[in-house]
Design an enzyme around this catalytic site. Structure first.
Site, mmCIF file in Angstrom:
data_model
loop_
_atom_site.group_PDB
_atom_site.id
_atom_site.type_symbol
_atom_site.label_atom_id
_atom_site.label_comp_id
_atom_site.label_asym_id
_atom_site.label_seq_id
_atom_site.Cartn_x
_atom_site.Cartn_y
_atom_site.Cartn_z
ATOM 1 N N GLY A 1 -2.307 0.507 -7.597
ATOM 2 C CA GLY A 1 -1.388 1.406 -6.909
ATOM 3 C C GLY A 1 -0.728 0.729 -5.725
ATOM 4 O O GLY A 1 -0.611 1.304 -4.654
ATOM 5 N N HIS A 2 -0.301 -0.525 -5.923
ATOM 6 C CA HIS A 2 0.360 -1.274 -4.863
ATOM 7 C C HIS A 2 1.134 -2.449 -5.453
ATOM 8 O O HIS A 2 1.026 -2.752 -6.633
ATOM 9 C CB HIS A 2 -0.662 -1.779 -3.833
ATOM 10 N N ALA A 3 1.899 -3.097 -4.595
ATOM 11 C CA ALA A 3 2.580 -4.348 -4.920
ATOM 12 C C ALA A 3 2.350 -5.296 -3.753
ATOM 13 O O ALA A 3 1.896 -4.882 -2.690
ATOM 14 C CB ALA A 3 4.079 -4.113 -5.132
ATOM 15 N N ARG B 1 1.575 -2.487 -9.523
ATOM 16 C CA ARG B 1 0.557 -2.464 -10.574
ATOM 17 C C ARG B 1 -0.409 -1.322 -10.361
ATOM 18 O O ARG B 1 -0.762 -0.979 -9.235
ATOM 19 C CB ARG B 1 -0.193 -3.787 -10.652
#
Length: 134
Positions: free
Chosen positions: A51-53, A98
């Site tokens: 839940g981040h990039a 992702r």
């Protein structure tokens, strides 16, 4: 940049032996020097990770045991990759959102990262990610 060209699967060399297989990740296996290694395990059924990039960091994800899905988004397109072989890694370059889901029982996700932990490199809000990509 598109999810289909920048994200890629990398075959990790596998040495087969009657005593068991051995895979090796060396300097020429991935396009960066790993400065951090961590792994996810005992992920409860139905849970999601990621839940981040990253603004700069690259990562290689490997399913050492079991399987899980990686949902990738480059701001324009989405792609799902299932990892379930310990000799196949998923290279995720910088600037890719992702999410990891559908962890099988007993799964272990190994992550090799191009940089040490830096909270400033993370984009944890999807709307901020969209602005970063524009």
């Amino acid at each position: 940049m598109t999810v289909t060209t920048d994200v890629r699967l990398i075959e990790i060399p596998k040495i087969c032996d009657s005593r068991g297989n051995l895979s090796v990740i060396e300097r020429d296996t991935i396009p960066f020097v790993s400065k951090r290694v961590y792994y996810l395990y005992d992920v409860p059924s139905g849970s999601e990770r990621g839940g981040h990039a990253h603004k700069v960091q690259q990562e290689l994800l490997v399913a050492l045991s079991g399987s899980f899905d990686v949902i990738l988004n480059d701001g324009a397109a989405t792609r799902k990759v299932t990892l379930n072989k310990p000799n196949i890694g998923l290279l995720i370059p910088m600037g890719i959102w992702r999410e990891l889901e559908n962890f099988s029982s007993g799964s272990v996700c190994l992550v090799l990262a191009s940089d040490e932990f830096d909270e400033g490199d993370y984009i944890r809000d999807y709307q901020d990610f969209k602005l970063f990509k524009d």
